[in-house]
Design an enzyme around this catalytic site. Structure first.
Site, PDB file in Angstrom:
ATOM      1  N   GLY A  10       0.876  -1.173   0.000  1.00 21.89           N
ATOM      2  CA  GLY A  10       0.000   0.000   0.000  1.00 21.89           C
ATOM      3  C   GLY A  10       0.906   1.213   0.000  1.00 21.89           C
ATOM      4  N   GLY A  12      -0.045   4.356  -0.394  1.00 20.62           N
ATOM      5  CA  GLY A  12      -0.837   5.568  -0.170  1.00 20.62           C
ATOM      6  C   GLY A  12      -0.164   6.419   0.902  1.00 20.62           C
ATOM      7  CG  HIS A  13      -2.127   9.945   2.401  1.00 21.22           C
ATOM      8  ND1 HIS A  13      -3.389   9.871   1.872  1.00 21.22           N
ATOM      9  CD2 HIS A  13      -1.603  11.089   1.941  1.00 21.22           C
ATOM     10  CE1 HIS A  13      -3.617  10.933   1.123  1.00 21.22           C
ATOM     11  NE2 HIS A  13      -2.544  11.694   1.153  1.00 21.22           N
ATOM     12  NE  ARG A  83     -11.558   6.606  11.221  1.00 20.86           N
ATOM     13  CZ  ARG A  83     -11.726   7.067  12.447  1.00 20.86           C
ATOM     14  NH1 ARG A  83     -12.929   7.158  12.963  1.00 20.86           N
ATOM     15  NH2 ARG A  83     -10.688   7.440  13.166  1.00 20.86           N
ATOM     16  NE  ARG A  89      -9.309   4.105  14.037  1.00 24.86           N
ATOM     17  CZ  ARG A  89      -9.510   4.938  15.052  1.00 24.86           C
ATOM     18  NH1 ARG A  89     -10.545   4.782  15.847  1.00 24.86           N
ATOM     19  NH2 ARG A  89      -8.668   5.935  15.283  1.00 24.86           N
ATOM     20  CB  VAL A 119      -0.788   0.020   9.362  1.00 23.14           C
ATOM     21  CG1 VAL A 119      -1.124   1.444   9.792  1.00 23.14           C
ATOM     22  CG2 VAL A 119       0.666  -0.292   9.696  1.00 23.14           C
ATOM     23  CB  THR A 120      -5.179  -2.255   6.799  1.00 23.45           C
ATOM     24  OG1 THR A 120      -4.098  -2.161   5.876  1.00 23.45           O
ATOM     25  CG2 THR A 120      -6.482  -2.010   6.064  1.00 23.45           C
ATOM     26  NE  ARG A 152      -4.151  10.471  16.625  1.00 23.29           N
ATOM     27  CZ  ARG A 152      -4.734   9.635  15.775  1.00 23.29           C
ATOM     28  NH1 ARG A 152      -5.430   8.612  16.222  1.00 23.29           N
ATOM     29  NH2 ARG A 152      -4.635   9.838  14.480  1.00 23.29           N
ATOM     30  CG  HIS A 176      -6.650   1.815  16.524  1.00 22.04           C
ATOM     31  ND1 HIS A 176      -6.190   2.927  17.184  1.00 22.04           N
ATOM     32  CD2 HIS A 176      -6.666   2.144  15.209  1.00 22.04           C
ATOM     33  CE1 HIS A 176      -5.921   3.873  16.291  1.00 22.04           C
ATOM     34  NE2 HIS A 176      -6.212   3.422  15.095  1.00 22.04           N
TER      35      HIS A 176
HETATM   36  N1  NAD Z   1      -3.616   1.525  12.614  1.00 26.42           N
HETATM   37  C1  NAD Z   1      -3.496   2.840  12.555  1.00 26.42           C
HETATM   38  O1  NAD Z   1      -3.066   3.470  13.497  1.00 26.42           O
HETATM   39  C2  NAD Z   1      -3.866   3.567  11.289  1.00 26.42           C
HETATM   40  C3  NAD Z   1      -3.592   4.928  11.144  1.00 26.42           C
HETATM   41  C4  NAD Z   1      -3.893   5.550   9.947  1.00 26.42           C
HETATM   42  C5  NAD Z   1      -4.482   4.837   8.917  1.00 26.42           C
HETATM   43  N2  NAD Z   1      -4.763   3.532   9.098  1.00 26.42           N
HETATM   44  C6  NAD Z   1      -5.375   2.734   8.040  1.00 26.42           C
HETATM   45  O2  NAD Z   1      -4.373   2.422   7.067  1.00 26.42           O
HETATM   46  C7  NAD Z   1      -5.003   2.202   5.809  1.00 26.42           C
HETATM   47  C8  NAD Z   1      -4.306   3.037   4.744  1.00 26.42           C
HETATM   48  O3  NAD Z   1      -4.501   4.410   4.981  1.00 26.42           O
HETATM   49  P1  NAD Z   1      -3.952   5.485   3.936  1.00 26.42           P
HETATM   50  O4  NAD Z   1      -4.254   6.820   4.492  1.00 26.42           O
HETATM   51  O5  NAD Z   1      -2.551   5.155   3.546  1.00 26.42           O
HETATM   52  O6  NAD Z   1      -4.914   5.200   2.689  1.00 26.42           O
HETATM   53  P2  NAD Z   1      -4.600   5.503   1.148  1.00 26.42           P
HETATM   54  O7  NAD Z   1      -5.906   5.416   0.424  1.00 26.42           O
HETATM   55  O8  NAD Z   1      -3.805   6.757   1.030  1.00 26.42           O
HETATM   56  O9  NAD Z   1      -3.656   4.309   0.694  1.00 26.42           O
HETATM   57  C9  NAD Z   1      -4.077   2.985   0.591  1.00 26.42           C
HETATM   58  C10 NAD Z   1      -3.329   2.353  -0.562  1.00 26.42           C
HETATM   59  O10 NAD Z   1      -3.624   0.962  -0.597  1.00 26.42           O
HETATM   60  C11 NAD Z   1      -3.593   0.578  -1.960  1.00 26.42           C
HETATM   61  N3  NAD Z   1      -4.258  -0.714  -2.174  1.00 26.42           N
HETATM   62  C12 NAD Z   1      -5.563  -1.008  -2.167  1.00 26.42           C
HETATM   63  N4  NAD Z   1      -5.747  -2.316  -2.423  1.00 26.42           N
HETATM   64  C13 NAD Z   1      -4.513  -2.869  -2.580  1.00 26.42           C
HETATM   65  C14 NAD Z   1      -4.045  -4.182  -2.852  1.00 26.42           C
HETATM   66  N5  NAD Z   1      -4.886  -5.211  -3.008  1.00 26.42           N
HETATM   67  N6  NAD Z   1      -2.705  -4.359  -2.958  1.00 26.42           N
HETATM   68  C15 NAD Z   1      -1.830  -3.343  -2.793  1.00 26.42           C
HETATM   69  N7  NAD Z   1      -2.230  -2.073  -2.536  1.00 26.42           N
HETATM   70  C16 NAD Z   1      -3.549  -1.842  -2.430  1.00 26.42           C
HETATM   71  C17 NAD Z   1      -4.312   1.729  -2.675  1.00 26.42           C
HETATM   72  O11 NAD Z   1      -4.054   1.737  -4.058  1.00 26.42           O
HETATM   73  C18 NAD Z   1      -3.725   2.933  -1.942  1.00 26.42           C
HETATM   74  O12 NAD Z   1      -2.576   3.429  -2.591  1.00 26.42           O
HETATM   75  C19 NAD Z   1      -6.478   2.537   6.016  1.00 26.42           C
HETATM   76  O13 NAD Z   1      -7.224   1.355   6.246  1.00 26.42           O
HETATM   77  C20 NAD Z   1      -6.471   3.403   7.249  1.00 26.42           C
HETATM   78  O14 NAD Z   1      -7.701   3.394   7.933  1.00 26.42           O
HETATM   79  C21 NAD Z   1      -4.467   2.879  10.252  1.00 26.42           C
END
Ligand code: NAD
Length: 314
Positions: A10, A12-13, A83, A89, A119-120, A152, A176
């Protein structure tokens, strides 16, 4: 000696920030994976090109192929949807169970000895999903949530006291989410219980703000959730595992007899080393804290039951 290798799934962010922290802190070489073609390759190349300026020594590649992830020491799973404002969540569960199951299967095939850091969200259910999909022993599957939640809590305490964040050791337990169990009486500033430094009413406000810390950021960002602090916490966990630091960090770890949880992943202090979760540390709780913890565990169990329903449809 082989250079340590982290795969971040992943891009993403959260994924890109994990890659950035891992590289700039020289924790490991990084493989960034995503389903979107070109995007992980572009981000990894850009980060590699920042290295001569910043002076960090880490190799980064972006890919859409799991073959490139082979032999990873740590696999960080961030793939899935985040989200949007007003969403909980838990509403992410069905989509993210399928994604986490799929990426876990593909990645562990190439890195059978790795430690998985999930983390997801919803976090506690996704750790459970990754554990089931991987077939790994429980010590090699762990979730990141507590690192963010205590960060936090500590940040808000530092804002209130006006002191350095470096002297704060915050503590909490449980899932969480809104039913996490902050533990102010185990939270200290330079060894002094925070309960002696902040009046009870104000401390209650800080605890509430910590519980809602994720939603506060989602509301402000409007398109996505927090990523700097979650990624920083994740890479601190990865470093403790890769360098066998044996740091005691709050993580979602498998608890069976511990706290009488009965075989679920919940937030607790753990010792993280080369074998992943090397020890779950049980904290003594008073009656009120036990009650809150039981509520939190009940919620985790409900999420895992939902997860089982999604998995049974596969
Ligand atoms: N545990 C924590 O403390 C915490 C904190 C922040 C975010 N999160 C969670 O982390 C996850 C990601 O957040 P984000 O802000 O990076 O989201 P995001 O949308 O910016 O990034 C997610 C990425 O996953 C990729 N993706 C989707 N399906 C995929 C697959 N099958 N294989 C590979 N990549 C795939 C998407 O293309 C995207 O680039 C979310 O579920 C969010 O809720 C958890």
């Amino acid at each position: 000696m082989k250079r340590p290798k982290i795969t971040v799934i992943g891009a993403g962010h959260v994924g890109e920030m994990c890659a950035q922290y891992a590289a700039t802190k020289e924790v490991a070489d990084v493989v960034l994976v995503d389903v979107i073609e070109g995007m992980p390759q572009g981000k990894a190349l850009d980060l590699y090109q920042a290295a001569p300026i910043e002076g960090y020594d880490a190799k980064l590649i972006g890919t859409n192929s799991y073959e490139d992830t082979a032999g990873s020491d740590v696999i960080i799973i961030t793939s899935g949807i985040p989200r949007k404002p007003g969403m909980s969540r838990d509403e992410l569960l069905e989509t993210n169970v399928k994604i986490v199951w799929d990426v876990t299967k593909k990645s562990v095939e190439h890195s059978p000895n790795a430690v998985l850091i999930v983390v997801t969200n919803p976090l506690d259910a996704m750790v459970y999903t990754a554990w089931k999909a991987s077939g790994f022993p429980t010590n090699r599957v762990v979730g990141q949530a507590g690192m963010l939640d205590i960060a936090r809590f500590a940040a808000f305490i530092s804002m209130e006291i006006g002191c350095s964040v470096k002297d704060i050791r915050a503590m909490l337990l449980g899932g969480h989410g809104d039913d996490m169990v902050p533990l102010p009486r185990y939270t200290t500033v330079c060894g002094i219980p925070v309960t002696q430094l902040i009046p009870a009413g104000k401390l209650d406000e800080i605890v509430t703000r910590t519980r809602n810390g994720g939603a506060e950021i989602v509301r402000l960002l409007k398109t996505g959730s927090a990523y700097y602090a979650p990624s920083a916490g994740t890479i601190a966990m990865a470093a403790s595992i890769i360098y066998d630091q044996k740091r005691i960090l709050p993580c979602a770890a498998y608890c069976d007899k511990e706290y009488d949880v009965g075989g679920y992943f919940v937030g607790t202090p753990t010792m993280l080393g080369a074998n992943g979760v090397e020890r779950v540390i049980e904290v003594e709780l008073n009656a009120r804290e036990k009650d809150m913890f039981a509520g939190s565990v009940k919620h985790v169990k409900q999420l895992c039951a939902e997860t089982e329903k999604v998995l049974s449809k596969r």
